[in-house]
Design a protein around this motif. Structure first.
Motif, PDB file in Angstrom:
ATOM      1  N   PRO A   1     -78.430  79.983  30.309  1.00 59.87           N
ATOM      2  CA  PRO A   1     -77.169  80.721  30.500  1.00 59.87           C
ATOM      3  C   PRO A   1     -76.686  81.334  29.188  1.00 59.87           C
ATOM      4  CG  PRO A   1     -76.986  78.481  31.342  1.00 59.87           C
ATOM      5  CD  PRO A   1     -78.300  78.586  30.655  1.00 59.87           C
ATOM      6  N   ILE A   2     -75.926  82.416  29.325  1.00 59.26           N
ATOM      7  CA  ILE A   2     -75.428  83.140  28.161  1.00 59.26           C
ATOM      8  C   ILE A   2     -73.955  82.841  27.910  1.00 59.26           C
ATOM      9  CG2 ILE A   2     -75.029  85.451  27.243  1.00 59.26           C
ATOM     10  CD1 ILE A   2     -77.498  86.331  28.872  1.00 59.26           C
TER      11      ILE A   2
ATOM     12  N   THR B   1     -70.647  81.713  35.432  1.00 59.99           N
ATOM     13  CA  THR B   1     -71.790  81.566  34.541  1.00 59.99           C
ATOM     14  C   THR B   1     -72.541  82.891  34.491  1.00 59.99           C
ATOM     15  OG1 THR B   1     -72.006  79.237  35.113  1.00 59.99           O
ATOM     16  CG2 THR B   1     -73.901  80.272  34.098  1.00 59.99           C
ATOM     17  N   LEU B   2     -72.720  83.408  33.282  1.00 62.95           N
ATOM     18  CA  LEU B   2     -73.475  84.634  33.081  1.00 62.95           C
ATOM     19  C   LEU B   2     -74.865  84.277  32.579  1.00 62.95           C
ATOM     20  CD1 LEU B   2     -73.572  87.783  32.856  1.00 62.95           C
ATOM     21  CD2 LEU B   2     -72.795  87.488  30.501  1.00 62.95           C
ATOM     22  N   THR B   3     -75.876  84.728  33.295  1.00 61.55           N
ATOM     23  CA  THR B   3     -77.257  84.610  32.835  1.00 61.55           C
ATOM     24  C   THR B   3     -77.785  86.021  32.608  1.00 61.55           C
ATOM     25  OG1 THR B   3     -78.188  84.650  35.062  1.00 61.55           O
ATOM     26  CG2 THR B   3     -77.584  82.487  34.180  1.00 61.55           C
TER      27      THR B   3
ATOM     28  N   SER C   1     -68.928  89.699  29.642  1.00 55.45           N
ATOM     29  CA  SER C   1     -68.212  88.421  29.612  1.00 55.45           C
ATOM     30  C   SER C   1     -66.702  88.644  29.495  1.00 55.45           C
ATOM     31  CB  SER C   1     -68.708  87.545  28.466  1.00 55.45           C
ATOM     32  OG  SER C   1     -68.434  88.142  27.222  1.00 55.45           O
ATOM     33  N   HIS C   2     -66.300  89.672  28.767  1.00 57.75           N
ATOM     34  CA  HIS C   2     -64.869  89.963  28.644  1.00 57.75           C
ATOM     35  C   HIS C   2     -64.284  90.393  29.992  1.00 57.75           C
ATOM     36  CE1 HIS C   2     -61.091  91.190  26.849  1.00 57.75           C
ATOM     37  NE2 HIS C   2     -61.214  92.373  27.449  1.00 57.75           N
ATOM     38  N   SER C   3     -65.002  91.248  30.701  1.00 50.91           N
ATOM     39  CA  SER C   3     -64.502  91.695  32.007  1.00 50.91           C
ATOM     40  C   SER C   3     -64.524  90.558  33.029  1.00 50.91           C
ATOM     41  CB  SER C   3     -65.296  92.892  32.509  1.00 50.91           C
ATOM     42  OG  SER C   3     -66.654  92.557  32.668  1.00 50.91           O
TER      43      SER C   3
END
Length: 159
Positions: free
Chosen positions: A24-25, A38-40, A109-111
């Protein structure tokens, strides 16, 4: 020659891009601790913490594509050892691809943070920091390639 130190650094760039694809990022939990984003490299998932079910999933394939391009450039650059100027150019383009990838990740990630919990920032995890490790390895590889080029030019001048 393929057994130079810059080959090791370029291989480590490729390994770090594989880490971006696997881990994950970015992660964020909402204030009530019921949902987690969760951003991947492949997608942005909103997960229900209690049941573990995916509530919403958005495809973010462009992060994975840039990571794959960076990995391919690093691996291709390893075999360009006979033309050091081309190798340095490929590494420069690889650095540019990694910087663009970081920019896209921060924007995404900000959005996503605006939707989940705008008061608190999310946490960047291993996949994000692997890109920075790859950038450092890329810079070190370029430094040693340039050092080899200067050595070859100094030897040619002596002849």
């Amino acid at each position: 020659m393929i057994q130079r130190i810059q080959t090791v650094f370029l291989f480590l760039v490729a390994v770090s891009m594989v880490l971006v694809l696997i881990f994950p990022i970015w992660q964020q939990v909402n204030p009530s601790q019921t949902q987690m984003a969760t951003l991947t490299a492949w997608n942005l998932n909103t997960i229900d913490v209690e049941s573990g079910d995916v509530i919403e999933s958005e495809l973010k394939i462009f992060i994975a594509i840039l990571a794959l391009v960076s990995m391919a450039l690093a691996l291709f650059s390893i075999f360009q050892y006979k033309n050091r100027t081309r190798q340095m150019f490929l590494n420069m383009m690889n650095s540019l691809a990694m910087v663009v990838n970081i920019g896209i990740i921060i924007w995404t990630s900000h959005s996503a943070n605006e939707l989940i919990n705008p008061q608190v920032n999310g946490a960047f995890v291993l996949g994000f920091w692997a890109i920075f490790a790859g950038m450092i390895m890329n810079l070190l590889a370029n430094r040693f390639i340039r050092k080899d080029e200067m050595l070859v030019r100094s030897v040619d001048r002596i002849r």
